[in-house]
Design an enzyme around this catalytic site. Structure first.
Site, PDB file in Angstrom:
ATOM      1  N   HIS A 144      -7.057   0.923 -24.563  1.00  0.00           N
ATOM      2  CA  HIS A 144      -8.504   0.709 -24.450  1.00  0.00           C
ATOM      3  C   HIS A 144      -9.149   0.563 -25.831  1.00  0.00           C
ATOM      4  CE1 HIS A 144      -7.842   2.340 -20.311  1.00  0.00           C
ATOM      5  NE2 HIS A 144      -8.734   1.402 -20.039  1.00  0.00           N
ATOM      6  N   ASN A 145      -8.814  -0.515 -26.509  1.00  0.00           N
ATOM      7  CA  ASN A 145      -9.328  -0.799 -27.849  1.00  0.00           C
ATOM      8  C   ASN A 145     -10.043  -2.146 -27.849  1.00  0.00           C
ATOM      9  OD1 ASN A 145      -7.176  -2.769 -27.902  1.00  0.00           O
ATOM     10  ND2 ASN A 145      -5.786  -1.070 -28.415  1.00  0.00           N
TER      11      ASN A 145
ATOM     12  N   THR B  26      -9.078  -4.957 -28.877  1.00  0.00           N
ATOM     13  CA  THR B  26      -8.216  -6.075 -28.482  1.00  0.00           C
ATOM     14  C   THR B  26      -8.240  -6.253 -26.967  1.00  0.00           C
ATOM     15  OG1 THR B  26      -6.773  -5.592 -30.376  1.00  0.00           O
ATOM     16  CG2 THR B  26      -5.896  -7.053 -28.678  1.00  0.00           C
TER      17      THR B  26
ATOM     18  N   HIS C  94     -17.657  -3.138 -22.437  1.00  0.00           N
ATOM     19  CA  HIS C  94     -17.287  -2.432 -21.200  1.00  0.00           C
ATOM     20  C   HIS C  94     -16.410  -1.201 -21.417  1.00  0.00           C
ATOM     21  CE1 HIS C  94     -13.371  -4.503 -21.353  1.00  0.00           C
ATOM     22  NE2 HIS C  94     -12.960  -3.631 -20.443  1.00  0.00           N
TER      23      HIS C  94
ATOM     24  N   ASP D 142     -10.725  -7.336 -15.882  1.00  0.00           N
ATOM     25  CA  ASP D 142     -10.289  -6.032 -16.400  1.00  0.00           C
ATOM     26  C   ASP D 142      -8.918  -5.626 -15.874  1.00  0.00           C
ATOM     27  OD1 ASP D 142     -10.714  -3.811 -18.025  1.00  0.00           O
ATOM     28  OD2 ASP D 142     -11.712  -2.667 -16.451  1.00  0.00           O
TER      29      ASP D 142
ATOM     30  N   GLN E 133       4.329  -1.442 -12.027  1.00  0.00           N
ATOM     31  CA  GLN E 133       3.790  -2.793 -11.946  1.00  0.00           C
ATOM     32  C   GLN E 133       3.875  -3.357 -10.526  1.00  0.00           C
ATOM     33  OE1 GLN E 133       2.158  -4.483 -14.681  1.00  0.00           O
ATOM     34  NE2 GLN E 133       2.214  -2.284 -15.071  1.00  0.00           N
TER      35      GLN E 133
END
Length: 568
Positions: free
Chosen positions: A310-311, A313, A350, A464, A515
């Site tokens: 959560h950066n 990038t 966000h 997101d 995944q």
């Protein structure tokens, strides 16, 4: 009496499932919404459903119609259809637990379609009304059950959550491990929270009129311009050419955000945001102060923490994905300029200040952040509160001050709505709302004008959660980053002697399994639905997503074939 009638009628056909759904949804509604049992007399039993007079009258009229209608008048449930190309590869298979479970293949098929228990039960009731030779009395009873289930589907907090994620359900995905299911349940459903049902919006026509007055007139020409680009900082001519070369590909699904990160020397977020503000001609259309916007973008980028996932990038990746939806997929045709501006800004901010710890951690640890926001969308409230507080209290970055009050207020409202919509526990609520809106409005842009907030929230949220649908190399990179962030949280939870959150234990979590579950339950249904409005999403994104799912399934199969104790 209602339950007894339903059990007697449905039990012999092997669909006691419908009654189970009715009873459980009824209990939730009584507990969450304060619906009290009826007071029809001393003989009223606890747990019966009480409906408002207006709804009861509506049901009564439905029962009268059922009595007078032909035996096959009830509509048949929709037949599940496959997506283009045969649908999702490796569609969910179900394995039964040892506990008592429905044995009806029709029910199992509906469950695999990600329907909730109440939706499954309503479809079962509809099927029975269509196929069974019923007496008038039985038809009335079953019609009543179906009407109540339909009402619960619309109003109940958990009614839209797939049965596979509801803890009391007896079916499980065969190739999804229990820890992943627990993660999806705790992060993408409101299962652990008590929420009141949404109240009916009042003055809807007035609100619609106010919002319409704020929209800029939609024209038949493109909302983008293609010249006059610059950067919000000084670079050499050589670096400018390199950055421009990367940005030329920003409409593509396979855009490489890490290439932009390298080319801009870790200034990828402000670069992409600045580029899109120019590209959609938003500086000119809203008379934005470039100096303040330049300072604001730099400030926002610095507010992002140096976490594995959560950066800034990640924020850039989400922003670029939003642009793909707007440009290549054509979502801009459903939006005005003020919506596009709000959407770009919401993507930029966000996850501002995200500390790499999810809402579950903050809630369990009773952090200052959780206490301040009363455990309600903790991180999401923190993001929007932080950025608007800083912006409005610092004139050097307050680009909102140059706008008309009505415009700035509307932009702030939309940004808040979109960022709060990234709270994963609201995923199924927003997905159901989007589906309902699409069923009503279809692909008619004019019909979406009254529901633009639904579209904005869905676009940002879909961006997101889009990592698993990106080219395989990037999908693997993002999967590794998010798991590393989860593992750091898990280590912290162990140190604090808190319960380790699902998928946060580095000793037991397997990437491929996480995944598979995430794609099947969350990402694929979302992209399939958005693809109905934006066909390019289904053509490009869903195809790549299904290829990636096949890869993860192959990895899981290979792991299962290795001898015990063998090295990876």
């Amino acid at each position: 009496m209602l339950k007894a009638t339903a059990v007697a009628f449905l039990g012999g056909v092997g669909v006691g499932y419908g009654v189970w759904a009715l009873m459980n949804e009824g209990k939730r509604k009584i507990g969450a919404d304060g619906v009290q049992s009826p007071r029809a007399g001393a003989g009223s039993s606890k747990g019966q459903l009480s409906l408002p007079p207006a709804k009861r009258r509506s049901l009564d009229m439905g029962l009268v119609g059922a009595l007078a209608s032909p035996r096959n008048s009830a509509p048949a449930p929709e037949t599940p259809t496959k997506s283009p190309g045969g649908g999702i590869k490796g569609s969910p298979r179900v394995a039964r637990s040892s506990s008592t479970a429905p044995t009806n293949p029709f029910i199992d098929e509906l469950v695999k379609q990600n329907m909730s228990p109440a939706e499954v039960a309503e479809s079962v009731a509809a099927k029975l009304l269509e196929t069974l030779p019923l007496s008038d009395e039985d038809r009335v009873s079953l019609s009543y059950v179906r009407c109540v289930l339909h009402d619960l589907c619309l109003d109940s907090t958990m009614s839209h959550v797939p049965a596979l994620l509801q803890g009391s359900h007896s079916l499980q995905m065969e190739d999804v491990d229990p820890d992943t299911v627990r993660y999806l349940r705790s992060n993408f459903t409101p299962v652990d929270s008590v929420r009141k049902a949404k109240s009916v919006k009042s003055l809807k026509s007035v609100t619609k009129g106010m919002r319409f007055a704020l929209r800029l007139q939609r024209t038949s020409t493109s909302k983008m311009v293609s010249s006059g680009y610059d950067l919000p900082y000084q670079v050499s001519q050589e670096d400018m050419q390199r950055i421009s070369s990367v940005l030329e590909k920003c409409d593509k699904w396979d855009f490489d955000v890490f290439e932009l990160k390298e080319a801009t020397a870790n200034r990828e977020l402000r670069t992409m945001a600045w580029h899109l503000l120019q590209r959609y001609d938003l500086f000119q259309k809203f008379s934005l102060d470039k100096a303040k916007m330049m300072a604001w973008l730099s400030y926002v980028e610095d507010l992002y923490c140096d976490t594995p996932y959560h950066n800034h990038t990640h924020a850039t990746d989400v922003l670029q994905t939003v642009n793909f939806f707007l440009s290549t997929a054509g979502a801009s045709e459903y939006l005005s300029e003020i919506h596009i501006l709000a959407l770009i800004l919401a993507a930029v901010v966000h996850d501002v200040g995200h500390d790499g710890l999810n809402n579950t951690f903050h809630k369990n640890a009773m952090t200052e952040r959780a206490i301040f926001f009363n455990d309600q969308s903790i991180q999401e409230n923190f993001h929007v509160s932080t950025i608007f507080s800083a912006t409005l209290n610092n004139d050097e970055i307050n680009w909102l001050s140059q706008m008309a009050p009505a415009q700035s207020t509307e932009i702030r409202r939309m940004v808040i709505s979109m960022v709060l919509g990234t709270d994963m526990t609201t995923h199924f609520t927003h997905l159901k709302e989007f589906k309902s809106t699409f069923d009503q409005a279809g692909n008619d842009a004019s019909e979406w004008e009254a529901h633009v907030d639904v579209l904005l929230v869905q676009i940002l949220h879909t961006a997101d959660i889009s990592n698993p649908a990106k080219p395989l190399g990037k999908a693997k990179e993002w999967a590794g980053r998010v798991l590393e962030e989860y593992f750091v949280q898990g280590d912290k939870e162990k140190e604090m002697r808190l319960s380790v959150s699902p998928m946060c234990n580095r000793d037991t979590t397997v990437m491929a399994q996480t995944q598979i579950g995430f794609i099947k339950v969350i990402v694929h249904p979302t992209f399939e639905l958005v693809g109905q409005l934006l066909p390019e999403v289904r053509k490009t994104c869903v195809t790549m997503l299904e290829d990636n799912l096949e890869y993860w399934q192959e990895q899981t199969a290979q792991q299962s074939q290795k001898p015990a104790g063998s090295a990876d």
